[in-house]
Design an enzyme around this catalytic site. Structure first.
Site, PDB file in Angstrom:
ATOM      1  N   VAL A  11      40.229  40.240  40.087  1.00  0.00           N
ATOM      2  CA  VAL A  11      40.433  41.385  39.192  1.00  0.00           C
ATOM      3  C   VAL A  11      41.881  41.462  38.711  1.00  0.00           C
ATOM      4  O   VAL A  11      42.145  41.626  37.517  1.00  0.00           O
ATOM      5  CB  VAL A  11      40.017  42.696  39.894  1.00  0.00           C
ATOM      6  N   LYS A  35      49.394  31.483  46.707  1.00  0.00           N
ATOM      7  CA  LYS A  35      48.726  31.853  45.450  1.00  0.00           C
ATOM      8  C   LYS A  35      49.746  31.985  44.315  1.00  0.00           C
ATOM      9  O   LYS A  35      49.542  31.458  43.213  1.00  0.00           O
ATOM     10  CB  LYS A  35      47.997  33.188  45.671  1.00  0.00           C
ATOM     11  N   THR A 121      38.211  49.010  43.733  1.00  0.00           N
ATOM     12  CA  THR A 121      37.107  49.950  43.927  1.00  0.00           C
ATOM     13  C   THR A 121      37.388  50.747  45.201  1.00  0.00           C
ATOM     14  O   THR A 121      37.434  50.174  46.290  1.00  0.00           O
ATOM     15  CB  THR A 121      35.779  49.178  44.041  1.00  0.00           C
ATOM     16  N   ARG A 154      32.506  41.234  35.230  1.00  0.00           N
ATOM     17  CA  ARG A 154      31.638  40.363  36.027  1.00  0.00           C
ATOM     18  C   ARG A 154      32.347  39.031  36.197  1.00  0.00           C
ATOM     19  O   ARG A 154      32.816  38.460  35.211  1.00  0.00           O
ATOM     20  CB  ARG A 154      30.314  40.092  35.294  1.00  0.00           C
ATOM     21  N   PHE A 252      19.400  42.777  34.717  1.00  0.00           N
ATOM     22  CA  PHE A 252      19.319  43.015  36.171  1.00  0.00           C
ATOM     23  C   PHE A 252      17.891  43.200  36.668  1.00  0.00           C
ATOM     24  O   PHE A 252      17.650  43.833  37.683  1.00  0.00           O
ATOM     25  CB  PHE A 252      20.215  44.203  36.592  1.00  0.00           C
ATOM     26  N   GLY A 256      14.960  37.216  42.820  1.00  0.00           N
ATOM     27  CA  GLY A 256      15.681  36.109  43.437  1.00  0.00           C
ATOM     28  C   GLY A 256      15.787  36.278  44.935  1.00  0.00           C
ATOM     29  O   GLY A 256      14.997  36.993  45.549  1.00  0.00           O
ATOM     30  N   CYS A 263      30.967  42.374  45.483  1.00  0.00           N
ATOM     31  CA  CYS A 263      30.946  43.804  45.121  1.00  0.00           C
ATOM     32  C   CYS A 263      29.677  44.552  45.527  1.00  0.00           C
ATOM     33  O   CYS A 263      29.761  45.542  46.257  1.00  0.00           O
ATOM     34  CB  CYS A 263      31.171  43.964  43.620  1.00  0.00           C
TER      35      CYS A 263
HETATM   36  P1  NAD Z   1      40.568  39.331  45.805  1.00  0.00           P
HETATM   37  O1  NAD Z   1      40.389  39.208  47.261  1.00  0.00           O
HETATM   38  O2  NAD Z   1      40.213  38.184  44.912  1.00  0.00           O
HETATM   39  O3  NAD Z   1      42.084  39.692  45.487  1.00  0.00           O
HETATM   40  C1  NAD Z   1      42.812  40.631  46.197  1.00  0.00           C
HETATM   41  C2  NAD Z   1      44.260  40.153  46.234  1.00  0.00           C
HETATM   42  O4  NAD Z   1      45.080  41.190  46.758  1.00  0.00           O
HETATM   43  C3  NAD Z   1      44.489  38.942  47.123  1.00  0.00           C
HETATM   44  O5  NAD Z   1      45.103  37.909  46.367  1.00  0.00           O
HETATM   45  C4  NAD Z   1      45.426  39.450  48.227  1.00  0.00           C
HETATM   46  O6  NAD Z   1      46.343  38.484  48.665  1.00  0.00           O
HETATM   47  C5  NAD Z   1      46.118  40.597  47.517  1.00  0.00           C
HETATM   48  N1  NAD Z   1      46.698  41.595  48.413  1.00  0.00           N
HETATM   49  C6  NAD Z   1      46.147  42.209  49.479  1.00  0.00           C
HETATM   50  N2  NAD Z   1      47.000  43.080  50.025  1.00  0.00           N
HETATM   51  C7  NAD Z   1      48.132  43.025  49.276  1.00  0.00           C
HETATM   52  C8  NAD Z   1      49.373  43.703  49.340  1.00  0.00           C
HETATM   53  N3  NAD Z   1      49.616  44.635  50.276  1.00  0.00           N
HETATM   54  N4  NAD Z   1      50.285  43.422  48.404  1.00  0.00           N
HETATM   55  C9  NAD Z   1      50.032  42.497  47.460  1.00  0.00           C
HETATM   56  N5  NAD Z   1      48.884  41.828  47.344  1.00  0.00           N
HETATM   57  C10 NAD Z   1      47.948  42.086  48.255  1.00  0.00           C
HETATM   58  O7  NAD Z   1      39.767  40.637  45.379  1.00  0.00           O
HETATM   59  P2  NAD Z   1      39.080  40.973  43.963  1.00  0.00           P
HETATM   60  O8  NAD Z   1      37.748  40.356  43.891  1.00  0.00           O
HETATM   61  O9  NAD Z   1      40.055  40.741  42.868  1.00  0.00           O
HETATM   62  O10 NAD Z   1      38.844  42.547  44.137  1.00  0.00           O
HETATM   63  C11 NAD Z   1      39.910  43.461  44.102  1.00  0.00           C
HETATM   64  C12 NAD Z   1      39.344  44.867  43.969  1.00  0.00           C
HETATM   65  O11 NAD Z   1      38.628  44.988  42.738  1.00  0.00           O
HETATM   66  C13 NAD Z   1      38.334  45.242  45.055  1.00  0.00           C
HETATM   67  O12 NAD Z   1      38.465  46.601  45.342  1.00  0.00           O
HETATM   68  C14 NAD Z   1      37.000  44.970  44.393  1.00  0.00           C
HETATM   69  O13 NAD Z   1      35.967  45.758  44.940  1.00  0.00           O
HETATM   70  C15 NAD Z   1      37.291  45.385  42.970  1.00  0.00           C
HETATM   71  N6  NAD Z   1      36.441  44.747  41.964  1.00  0.00           N
HETATM   72  C16 NAD Z   1      36.134  43.420  42.068  1.00  0.00           C
HETATM   73  C17 NAD Z   1      35.344  42.831  41.088  1.00  0.00           C
HETATM   74  C18 NAD Z   1      34.983  41.368  41.189  1.00  0.00           C
HETATM   75  O14 NAD Z   1      34.064  40.943  40.477  1.00  0.00           O
HETATM   76  N7  NAD Z   1      35.647  40.569  42.003  1.00  0.00           N
HETATM   77  C19 NAD Z   1      34.885  43.580  40.007  1.00  0.00           C
HETATM   78  C20 NAD Z   1      35.231  44.917  39.922  1.00  0.00           C
HETATM   79  C21 NAD Z   1      36.019  45.499  40.906  1.00  0.00           C
END
Ligand code: NAD
Length: 433
Positions: A11, A35, A121, A154, A252, A256, A263
């Site tokens: 995200v 990273k 989220t 997504r 949706f 499957g 999520c």
């Molecule tokens: P992710 O695990 O890919 O990324 C999270 C990042 O945050 C990691 O790189 C981690 O190293 C970093 N991080 C953690 N603690 C930290 C800190 N204290 N300081 C700096 N960086 C830190 O997660 P994601 O999939 O990107 O999801 C992030 C949020 O977005 C979640 O709450 C998720 O529910 C929400 N979200 C995800 C999606 C999706 O499709 N992946 C979609 C909508 C919302």
């Protein structure tokens, strides 16, 4: 405008690159040094179509940079997005430790008005909590606002979703914060994206309610698929007949092996737990989770039944990512399936176009092939778990010839049953008469 994005995962990185594409100056920060080093060297830490090109372009234009230092990101930023992970805790509730850590860090660096925005989220009440943390931690009485701007992208279509979303939700009460966020999203306003401007609590709940509803649609059609098999109906025709009703919609409604991913399962669990903490049982959400667990078990049973037991069988898995066009394997249906197959005594061979490295970290004993044909070699059964496009046009007779057995378990209903049978397979789909 200077913007900081804290957390450079799926995200955060997409948000940072897309905001830079809008023309603002973005600094993406992550505490994961490997990273950030990768990103500074122009390499992507995960697979997302089109992301590398977008990051390259905006970084070259000088609008996107990366750092591991929070101060470098937040100093001089008008808006700070928090996009760190909120993984599930043991009781299903969202782990807010990372979000709170960031809020504390931001508070310590606060030296001018900022809008601190949760994109992660987070459960209802988090915005208020972050406001209290920042107010208590800031060094001087510098003004700030907290806002919620949940993300709906997504994986696999993340850039398109960010640049052309169905809606933008902004939760805030301060007119200044709302004006700043509207200004930031002006390019979306210009393409007539609907904006929902509301309070923080409502914005936080919109995200969970949306994901719970999507999960409900999936569990609903999965249950219908199981009924279809009992009564001799075809779930695709049922889904089509239902989905053409605009009140229902076609999306949706694909049966499957149960929903997975980073999520839906975790957000559904967090919503159920949030309700419980407020003295309420969300009956539908509880049922959706139960149906999903049953669907995963049902997929495993189908394979076991088709093979007359799993012990000493060799099973080939096509697709490990939780959906096509991503390398994300968090809570992927393939995980539960592979764990069940291994527990039953089967040997597992597997292939995925992008997700092998991530999956192998958790399942090192699986034998990974370089493509579907290599995976099929000597297998008693082949199971399609993730519907990557490259699996749609496989040479079925060639696959069958490579195998020892003849079971094709098509958990996404990608293949024509008649064609699969003509190629010599015993075909098993989901909810097909
Ligand atoms: P992710 O695990 O890919 O990324 C999270 C990042 O945050 C990691 O790189 C981690 O190293 C970093 N991080 C953690 N603690 C930290 C800190 N204290 N300081 C700096 N960086 C830190 O997660 P994601 O999939 O990107 O999801 C992030 C949020 O977005 C979640 O709450 C998720 O529910 C929400 N979200 C995800 C999606 C999706 O499709 N992946 C979609 C909508 C919302």
């Amino acid at each position: 405008m200077n913007v900081a994005v804290i957390g450079t995962g799926y995200v955060g990185l997409v948000t940072g690159a897309c905001l830079a594409e809008f023309g603002v100056q973005v600094t993406c920060m992550d505490r994961d040094e490997a990273k950030i080093a990768q990103l500074q060297a122009g390499r992507m830490p995960f697979y997302e179509p089109g992301l590398r090109e977008l990051v390259e372009r905006t970084a070259r234009a000088g609008r996107l940079r990366f750092t591991t230092r929070l101060s470098e990101a937040v100093d001089g930023a008008l808006v700070v997005f928090i996009a760190v992970g909120t993984p599930p805790r043991g009781d299903g509730s969202a782990e807010l430790r990372y979000v709170e850590e960031v809020a504390q860090g931001v508070a310590e660096h606060l030296d001018g008005y900022q809008v601190i925005v949760t994109k992660s989220t987070v459960p209802v009440g988090t915005g208020a909590r972050l406001r209290a943390i920042i107010a208590a931690r800031r060094r001087e009485r510098v003004e700030f606002d907290v806002a919620s701007n949940p993300e709906f992208l997504r994986e696999g279509a993340a850039i398109e979703d960010f640049l052309r979303p169905n809606r933008v939700v902004i939760g805030a009460t301060s007119p200044q914060a709302i004006a700043i966020l509207k200004d930031l999203y002006r390019p979306l306003y210009l393409i007539e994206t609907p904006f929902v401007i509301t309070d923080i609590e409502t914005a936080e709940l919109i995200k969970y309610a949306s994901n719970a509803f999507l999960a409900t649609k999936i569990s609903f059609i999965n249950e219908m698929a199981r009924l279809c098999e009992r009564v001799g109906a075809d779930v695709h025709q049922v889904a089509l007949g239902m989905g053409l009703d605009n009140r229902i919609g076609r999306k949706f409604l694909h049966p499957g092996p149960g929903f997975g991913g980073s999520c839906l399962p975790k957000d559904l669990a967090a919503l159920r737990e949030l309700a419980r903490r407020h003295g309420l049982t969300l009956e539908i959400a509880e049922a959706v989770a139960r149906v999903n667990a049953a669907q995963q078990a049902w997929a495993l049973d189908k394979i076991a039944a088709g093979l007359d037991g799993l012990a000493r069988r060799s099973v080939g898995i096509l697709g490990l990512a939780y959906k096509p066009n991503t390398d994300d394997v968090r809570d992927a249906p393939a995980q539960a399936l592979v764990a069940g197959l291994v527990a039953g005594g089967a040997t597992v061979r597997a292939y995925d176009p992008e997700a092998v490295a991530a999956f192998a970290r958790q399942f090192p004993a699986v034998i990974y092939g370089k493509d579907a044909y290599e995976v099929a070699r000597g297998c008693d059964a082949l199971v399609l778990v993730t519907e990557w496009n490259e699996f749609r046009s496989l040479d079925l007779p060639r696959l069958r010839a490579a195998m020892q057995g003849d079971l094709l378990c098509d958990l996404r209903n990608v293949y024509e049953p008649a064609k699969a049978r003509a190629a010599g397979f015993r075909y098993v789909g989901v909810g097909r008469a």
